[in-house]
Design an enzyme around this catalytic site. Structure first.
Site, mmCIF file in Angstrom:
data_model
loop_
_atom_site.group_PDB
_atom_site.id
_atom_site.type_symbol
_atom_site.label_atom_id
_atom_site.label_comp_id
_atom_site.label_asym_id
_atom_site.label_seq_id
_atom_site.Cartn_x
_atom_site.Cartn_y
_atom_site.Cartn_z
ATOM 1 N N TRP A 1 17.157 -21.030 -23.234
ATOM 2 C CA TRP A 1 15.773 -21.327 -22.867
ATOM 3 C C TRP A 1 14.952 -21.714 -24.079
ATOM 4 O O TRP A 1 14.124 -22.629 -24.020
ATOM 5 C CB TRP A 1 15.143 -20.186 -22.069
ATOM 6 C CG TRP A 1 15.758 -20.114 -20.703
ATOM 7 C CD1 TRP A 1 16.501 -19.103 -20.180
ATOM 8 C CD2 TRP A 1 15.721 -21.147 -19.692
ATOM 9 N NE1 TRP A 1 16.933 -19.434 -18.911
ATOM 10 C CE2 TRP A 1 16.466 -20.674 -18.590
ATOM 11 C CE3 TRP A 1 15.143 -22.415 -19.609
ATOM 12 C CZ2 TRP A 1 16.638 -21.436 -17.426
ATOM 13 C CZ3 TRP A 1 15.311 -23.159 -18.452
ATOM 14 C CH2 TRP A 1 16.052 -22.668 -17.384
ATOM 15 N N ASP B 1 7.457 -17.025 -23.968
ATOM 16 C CA ASP B 1 8.062 -17.261 -22.657
ATOM 17 C C ASP B 1 8.553 -15.910 -22.132
ATOM 18 O O ASP B 1 9.561 -15.393 -22.599
ATOM 19 C CB ASP B 1 9.224 -18.254 -22.810
ATOM 20 C CG ASP B 1 9.938 -18.537 -21.486
ATOM 21 O OD1 ASP B 1 9.601 -17.905 -20.460
ATOM 22 O OD2 ASP B 1 10.837 -19.406 -21.487
ATOM 23 N N LYS C 1 11.582 -14.897 -11.222
ATOM 24 C CA LYS C 1 12.492 -13.893 -11.776
ATOM 25 C C LYS C 1 11.975 -12.490 -11.427
ATOM 26 O O LYS C 1 12.565 -11.783 -10.633
ATOM 27 C CB LYS C 1 12.601 -14.041 -13.300
ATOM 28 C CG LYS C 1 13.428 -15.176 -13.909
ATOM 29 C CD LYS C 1 13.634 -16.393 -13.141
ATOM 30 C CE LYS C 1 14.523 -17.438 -13.761
ATOM 31 N NZ LYS C 1 14.045 -18.143 -14.930
HETATM 32 C C1 LIG Z 1 14.141 -19.477 -15.566
HETATM 33 C C2 LIG Z 1 13.580 -19.584 -16.934
HETATM 34 C C3 LIG Z 1 12.893 -20.746 -17.356
HETATM 35 C C4 LIG Z 1 12.743 -21.979 -16.489
HETATM 36 O O1 LIG Z 1 11.944 -21.723 -15.428
HETATM 37 P P1 LIG Z 1 11.568 -22.886 -14.354
HETATM 38 O O2 LIG Z 1 10.546 -22.168 -13.540
HETATM 39 O O3 LIG Z 1 12.810 -23.217 -13.613
HETATM 40 O O4 LIG Z 1 11.021 -24.029 -15.105
HETATM 41 C C5 LIG Z 1 12.363 -20.750 -18.625
HETATM 42 N N1 LIG Z 1 12.479 -19.702 -19.444
HETATM 43 C C6 LIG Z 1 13.133 -18.573 -19.075
HETATM 44 C C7 LIG Z 1 13.229 -17.439 -20.026
HETATM 45 C C8 LIG Z 1 13.697 -18.490 -17.807
HETATM 46 O O5 LIG Z 1 14.344 -17.375 -17.432
#
Ligand SMILES: *Cc1c(COP(=O)(O)O)cnc(C)c1O
Length: 360
Positions: A102, A172, A196
């Site tokens: 990521w 993030d 998530k």
């Molecule tokens: C799933 C995830 C993303 C991407 O998320 P989207 O909503 O599909 O753009 C980015 N960073 C992390 C840490 C993730 O787990």
């Protein structure tokens, strides 16, 4: 039909209580005669739902008054772009910490907009650890410092918060937001896709310090400018109304559980139980340095990859699904977010033991 234990990394399991409440309210939301899906986003009812969701999130995360909460769309992936667009503020360099899949995507997106200084990277050990802060080579006067609090694929989590002084810290938190208390005031911006650890896909939460909004240079297209969404209270255009409603139900559920401090205690217990078993055998293996192991996403391999399909099939027969590891790392991955009960982790450990006995 009985519900399965769903170990998916995302979209992930939601608390059953929340799903049942949403089902009860699906056709007629609290006597309004309409589903939340059918409501005007500018009507009194939905405005109330959104305001309550924001208030509950603020309470759960203890978000200071000088931070804005935005309910956006486009996923964390759109934030990979909105962050440089909005936060560079005319500066040429942003610092990024490279911890896996990521972080890599965030870095790639940022490179379109600025010079990216990779201040630290865990690539030397196949992204199995969180680089110590003392080793971060930060740029003086960087626009911001970006890191990934939890690498959902690699299973590496920061259990500490970097201190970047006057340079805004951007994080993030897609896969570990609300899993533990954090000090929001240490961050310039926090973002997370909802699917998530919050609610349904389609909603992205951004928590941004007020003074960082409206400083983008050059002025971005309206939809990509945080200022637009701040000024419109996340209703510049139609927001993902149903996803906001379900996220709100999850926030209420979290409050009933005792909030994020209680969730942290439960998450530590669940993770220790699973890692404890993985570490006690030679049959299973998790490659991540102990102190940086994720409490949310636990990748592991079997001694013999030829057994993977048999393992997954047996798990499914026992009501445990989505254990297949990400294609980039192989093996298995158990995602055990807030909504995964202790009984689900216990069932998995029972199965791990049984499988080892039969195939070890
Ligand atoms: C799933 C995830 C993303 C991407 O998320 P989207 O909503 O599909 O753009 C980015 N960073 C992390 C840490 C993730 O787990």
């Amino acid at each position: 039909m009985a519900r399965v234990f769903n170990f998916s990394a995302g979209p992930a399991a939601l608390p059953e209580e929340v799903l049942r409440q949403a089902a009860d309210e699906m056709v007629d939301w609290r006597g309004s005669g309409a589903s939340v899906m059918e409501m005007s986003h500018r009507g009194k009812e939905f405005m109330g739902i959104a305001a309550q969701a924001e208030a509950d999130l603020r309470e759960l995360m203890d978000i200071p008054a000088n931070y804005k909460v935005l309910f956006l769309q486009g996923g964390a992936s759109l934030q990979f772009e909105m962050i440089p667009i909005n936060l560079l503020r005319g500066k040429p360099v942003a610092d990024y910490v490279h911890t896996g899949e990521w972080a890599k995507k965030a870095i790639k997106a940022a490179k379109t907009f600025c010079n990216v200084n990779v201040a630290a990277s865990a690539e030397d050990k196949s992204f199995t650890y969180a680089p110590a802060f003392a080793d971060w080579k930060l740029t003086q006067d960087a626009a911001y410092v970006h890191y990934t609090a939890n690498e959902t694929i690699g299973g590496v989590e920061f259990h500490w918060t970097p201190k970047t002084g006057d340079v805004p810290l951007v994080c993030d938190m897609s896969s570990n937001i609300l899993s533990k208390p954090i000090d929001v005031s240490k961050y310039g911006l926090i973002y997370a896709g909802a699917q998530k650890n919050i609610g349904p896909a389609g909603l992205t939460i951004v928590i941004v310090r007020e003074d960082l909004v409206g400083k983008a240079q050059p002025t971005p297209p309206a939809m990509l400018d945080y200022k637009t969404h701040v000024e419109a209270g996340s209703m510049y255009n139609t927001p993902p109304t149903y996803a906001i409603y379900v996220a709100g139900l999850v926030f209420q559920w979290l409050k009933r559980q005792g909030g994020v401090a209680t969730m942290e205690r439960k998450n530590i217990e669940k993770a220790q139980f699973l890692y404890g078993y993985l570490d006690a055998t030679e049959f299973y293996r998790n490659p991540v340095r102990r102190e940086d192991r994720s409490r949310m996403n636990i990748p592991f391999t079997l001694k013999d990859a030829a057994l993977d399909e048999t393992f997954l099939k047996g798990a499914k027969e026992r009501g445990m699904v989505q254990l297949k590891g990400h294609r980039s790392v192989g093996g298995m991955r158990a995602s055990i977010y807030n909504a995964m009960p202790q009984t689900g982790v216990a069932a998995l450990v029972d199965y791990l033991r049984e499988f080892e006995k039969n195939h070890g």
